[in-house]
Design an enzyme around this catalytic site. Structure first.
Site, mmCIF file in Angstrom:
data_model
loop_
_atom_site.group_PDB
_atom_site.id
_atom_site.type_symbol
_atom_site.label_atom_id
_atom_site.label_comp_id
_atom_site.label_asym_id
_atom_site.label_seq_id
_atom_site.Cartn_x
_atom_site.Cartn_y
_atom_site.Cartn_z
ATOM 1 N N GLY A 46 0.829 -1.196 0.000
ATOM 2 C CA GLY A 46 0.000 0.000 0.000
ATOM 3 C C GLY A 46 0.863 1.245 0.000
ATOM 4 C CD GLN A 51 3.271 5.810 2.606
ATOM 5 O OE1 GLN A 51 2.298 5.258 2.091
ATOM 6 N NE2 GLN A 51 4.220 5.139 3.237
ATOM 7 C CB CYS A 94 4.718 2.124 7.382
ATOM 8 S SG CYS A 94 4.291 3.647 6.520
ATOM 9 C CG HIS A 136 -1.097 1.303 7.178
ATOM 10 N ND1 HIS A 136 -0.169 0.768 8.062
ATOM 11 C CD2 HIS A 136 -0.393 2.144 6.379
ATOM 12 C CE1 HIS A 136 1.020 1.289 7.798
ATOM 13 N NE2 HIS A 136 0.917 2.128 6.777
#
Ligand code: NI
Length: 172
Positions: A46, A51, A94, A136
């Protein structure tokens, strides 16, 4: 298509709230393609636009088997409509918190409304890994990271280690 650099939890930009996308134009299509490429290359399951330093409400996921066929989900302006009372625990990671994992408890199922990459409204009912992944990624749009669910002690320890690793990377 181009790989985009992924910012880490050391960058305060990751903490901002992303803005809704007003239209799904060519620039957004390019961003989606770049994000999918960046996610698969990482590899990750993901990625939220913030990001790659784009503060817009856009996420991509693919929780399919690494060996199986690709099954990407692209969600624009996703909105959680419902979450189950039942909970699930996954060992989460992550791409913005590289090399660190921790168990996080979240609702086991969720229903999410979003625009697909054609700009059409859709709803998805997710469970299992996809439900966790969607929650998330949607957290990212609100400046929230999975380490925020951990104790302050554990969170600070992880951030210190990411900082130390990034300094060592620069020195090499
Ligand atoms: Ni993440």
């Amino acid at each position: 298509m181009a790989l985009r650099p992924i910012i880490t939890c050391l960058d305060p930009a990751l903490r901002q709230t992303s803005a809704p996308l007003e239209q799904v134009d060519d620039a957004v299509q390019r961003l989606i393609d770049d994000m999918l490429l960046t996610m698969y290359e990482a590899p990750g399951i993901g990625l939220a636009a913030i990001q790659v330093a784009e503060p817009v409400r856009l996420i991509v996921t693919d929780v399919s088997d690494e060996d199986g066929e690709r099954n990407p989900h692209v969600l624009i302006n996703p909105e959680i409509l419902w979450t189950s009372d039942s909970r699930n625990v996954y060992n989460e990671g992550c791409l913005s918190v590289p090399e660190h994992y921790a168990e996080v408890e979240r609702p086991a199922e969720c229903r999410v409304r979003f625009l697909n990459r054609e700009g059409k409204e859709e709803e998805i009912h997710a469970d299992g890994l996809l439900a966790t992944c969607l929650q998330h990624e949607i957290d990212h749009l609100n400046g929230v990271l999975f380490i925020d669910y951990l104790s302050k002690l554990k969170r600070n320890m992880i951030i210190r280690k990411v900082a130390k690793a990034s300094r060592e990377t620069v020195m090499v």
